[in-house]
Scaffold this motif. Structure first.
Motif, PDB file in Angstrom:
ATOM      1  N   LEU A  19     -11.932   1.646   2.753  1.00 13.09           N
ATOM      2  CA  LEU A  19     -10.936   2.017   3.757  1.00 13.09           C
ATOM      3  C   LEU A  19     -10.528   0.780   4.545  1.00 13.09           C
ATOM      4  O   LEU A  19     -11.384   0.053   5.049  1.00 13.09           O
ATOM      5  CB  LEU A  19     -11.503   3.061   4.723  1.00 13.09           C
ATOM      6  CG  LEU A  19     -11.613   4.483   4.214  1.00 13.09           C
ATOM      7  CD1 LEU A  19     -12.146   5.389   5.315  1.00 13.09           C
ATOM      8  CD2 LEU A  19     -10.290   5.001   3.718  1.00 13.09           C
ATOM      9  N   LEU A  20      -9.231   0.564   4.628  1.00 14.51           N
ATOM     10  CA  LEU A  20      -8.684  -0.494   5.473  1.00 14.51           C
ATOM     11  C   LEU A  20      -8.241   0.138   6.775  1.00 14.51           C
ATOM     12  O   LEU A  20      -7.500   1.125   6.768  1.00 14.51           O
ATOM     13  CB  LEU A  20      -7.452  -1.127   4.815  1.00 14.51           C
ATOM     14  CG  LEU A  20      -7.640  -2.049   3.641  1.00 14.51           C
ATOM     15  CD1 LEU A  20      -6.285  -2.409   3.042  1.00 14.51           C
ATOM     16  CD2 LEU A  20      -8.358  -3.297   4.066  1.00 14.51           C
ATOM     17  N   LEU A  48       0.857  -1.187   0.000  1.00 10.79           N
ATOM     18  CA  LEU A  48       0.000   0.000   0.000  1.00 10.79           C
ATOM     19  C   LEU A  48       0.892   1.235   0.000  1.00 10.79           C
ATOM     20  O   LEU A  48       1.830   1.330   0.788  1.00 10.79           O
ATOM     21  CB  LEU A  48      -0.922   0.013   1.217  1.00 10.79           C
ATOM     22  CG  LEU A  48      -1.930  -1.134   1.292  1.00 10.79           C
ATOM     23  CD1 LEU A  48      -2.694  -1.094   2.607  1.00 10.79           C
ATOM     24  CD2 LEU A  48      -2.899  -1.081   0.122  1.00 10.79           C
ATOM     25  N   ALA A  49       0.575   2.152  -0.874  1.00 12.97           N
ATOM     26  CA  ALA A  49       1.362   3.372  -1.005  1.00 12.97           C
ATOM     27  C   ALA A  49       1.156   4.271   0.210  1.00 12.97           C
ATOM     28  O   ALA A  49       0.028   4.447   0.681  1.00 12.97           O
ATOM     29  CB  ALA A  49       0.977   4.114  -2.276  1.00 12.97           C
ATOM     30  N   ALA A  50       2.254   4.820   0.687  1.00  7.75           N
ATOM     31  CA  ALA A  50       2.184   5.722   1.842  1.00  7.75           C
ATOM     32  C   ALA A  50       1.291   6.921   1.545  1.00  7.75           C
ATOM     33  O   ALA A  50       0.635   7.447   2.445  1.00  7.75           O
ATOM     34  CB  ALA A  50       3.586   6.177   2.233  1.00  7.75           C
ATOM     35  N   GLY A  87      -4.239   4.186  11.749  1.00  8.51           N
ATOM     36  CA  GLY A  87      -4.782   5.035  10.698  1.00  8.51           C
ATOM     37  C   GLY A  87      -5.517   4.170   9.692  1.00  8.51           C
ATOM     38  O   GLY A  87      -5.818   3.007   9.960  1.00  8.51           O
ATOM     39  N   VAL A  88      -5.789   4.739   8.542  1.00 13.06           N
ATOM     40  CA  VAL A  88      -6.515   4.018   7.503  1.00 13.06           C
ATOM     41  C   VAL A  88      -5.768   4.140   6.176  1.00 13.06           C
ATOM     42  O   VAL A  88      -4.969   5.058   5.979  1.00 13.06           O
ATOM     43  CB  VAL A  88      -7.967   4.534   7.351  1.00 13.06           C
ATOM     44  CG1 VAL A  88      -8.776   4.270   8.613  1.00 13.06           C
ATOM     45  CG2 VAL A  88      -7.997   6.005   7.004  1.00 13.06           C
ATOM     46  N   ASN A 110      -6.720   8.400  11.490  1.00 11.98           N
ATOM     47  CA  ASN A 110      -8.062   7.909  11.799  1.00 11.98           C
ATOM     48  C   ASN A 110      -9.080   9.019  11.568  1.00 11.98           C
ATOM     49  O   ASN A 110      -8.883  10.146  12.011  1.00 11.98           O
ATOM     50  CB  ASN A 110      -8.145   7.460  13.260  1.00 11.98           C
ATOM     51  CG  ASN A 110      -7.383   6.195  13.513  1.00 11.98           C
ATOM     52  OD1 ASN A 110      -7.297   5.331  12.661  1.00 11.98           O
ATOM     53  ND2 ASN A 110      -6.824   6.067  14.706  1.00 11.98           N
ATOM     54  N   PRO A 111     -10.177   8.697  10.884  1.00 12.16           N
ATOM     55  CA  PRO A 111     -11.225   9.707  10.715  1.00 12.16           C
ATOM     56  C   PRO A 111     -11.874  10.007  12.065  1.00 12.16           C
ATOM     57  O   PRO A 111     -11.941   9.134  12.934  1.00 12.16           O
ATOM     58  CB  PRO A 111     -12.219   9.057   9.753  1.00 12.16           C
ATOM     59  CG  PRO A 111     -11.860   7.622   9.671  1.00 12.16           C
ATOM     60  CD  PRO A 111     -10.481   7.446  10.209  1.00 12.16           C
TER      61      PRO A 111
END
Length: 159
Positions: free
Chosen positions: A144-145, A114-116, A136-137, A122-123
């Motif tokens: 969203l993971l 996954l690209a940075a 974070g997500v 976190n929302p």
């Protein structure tokens, strides 16, 4: 013989950096853990209950002669229990402070880079319990993971 001159390749910008994660599902929620923290992935295992253990501890299992504490991620994250007849949970084995733990998830997905640049904090609408155990997500394929912080998931006093 002809000499070919090559230009040094330019350095990759920091926003091109990627991390590798193992995806999993807990209670229908897509999650991920850093792949480097994963020691093993196991199918359904026989789990022996541990008397007087915290509710998050489903019990223990034997992995090649080592006792592994099984953590029920559904209980840890205050999700409803698995429905009767649902497939047995998968085990994601991680090591923390020299001890092995099995994170019980509903399903294990793929190992994905996954690209940075797709990472986000976190929302504000994320449940506080989930936020307490999340780094974070990440956005992936329109979803969203939630990136779980293994250390905080295993810290029962934290959340």
């Amino acid at each position: 013989m002809q000499s070919v001159q090559t230009q040094p390749s330019p350095a990759r910008p920091a926003d091109d950096a990627t991390q590798v994660f193992l995806t999993l599902t807990v209670g229908g929620k897509p999650c991920a853990v850093p792949a480097l923290s994963v020691r093993d992935v196991l199918g359904p295992q026989t789990i022996t209950r541990i008397p007087l253990a915290p509710p998050e501890v489903a019990g223990s299992l034997n992995l090649r002669g080592r006792i592994v504490t099984a953590i029920d991620l559904r209980r840890r994250l205050s999700l409803p229990p698995r429905e009767a007849g649902a497939p047995r949970p998968m085990s994601i084995v991680v090591e923390q402070n020299g001890e092995l733990y099995s994170l019980l998830s509903d399903a294990v997905g793929d190992v994905v880079p996954l690209a940075a640049k797709d990472a986000a904090p976190n929302p504000p609408t994320l449940d506080p319990l989930w936020a307490a155990v999340s780094k974070g997500v990440h956005r992936q394929d329109g979803r969203l993971l939630i990136v779980l912080d293994v250390e905080r998931v295993l810290d029962f006093g934290q959340a």
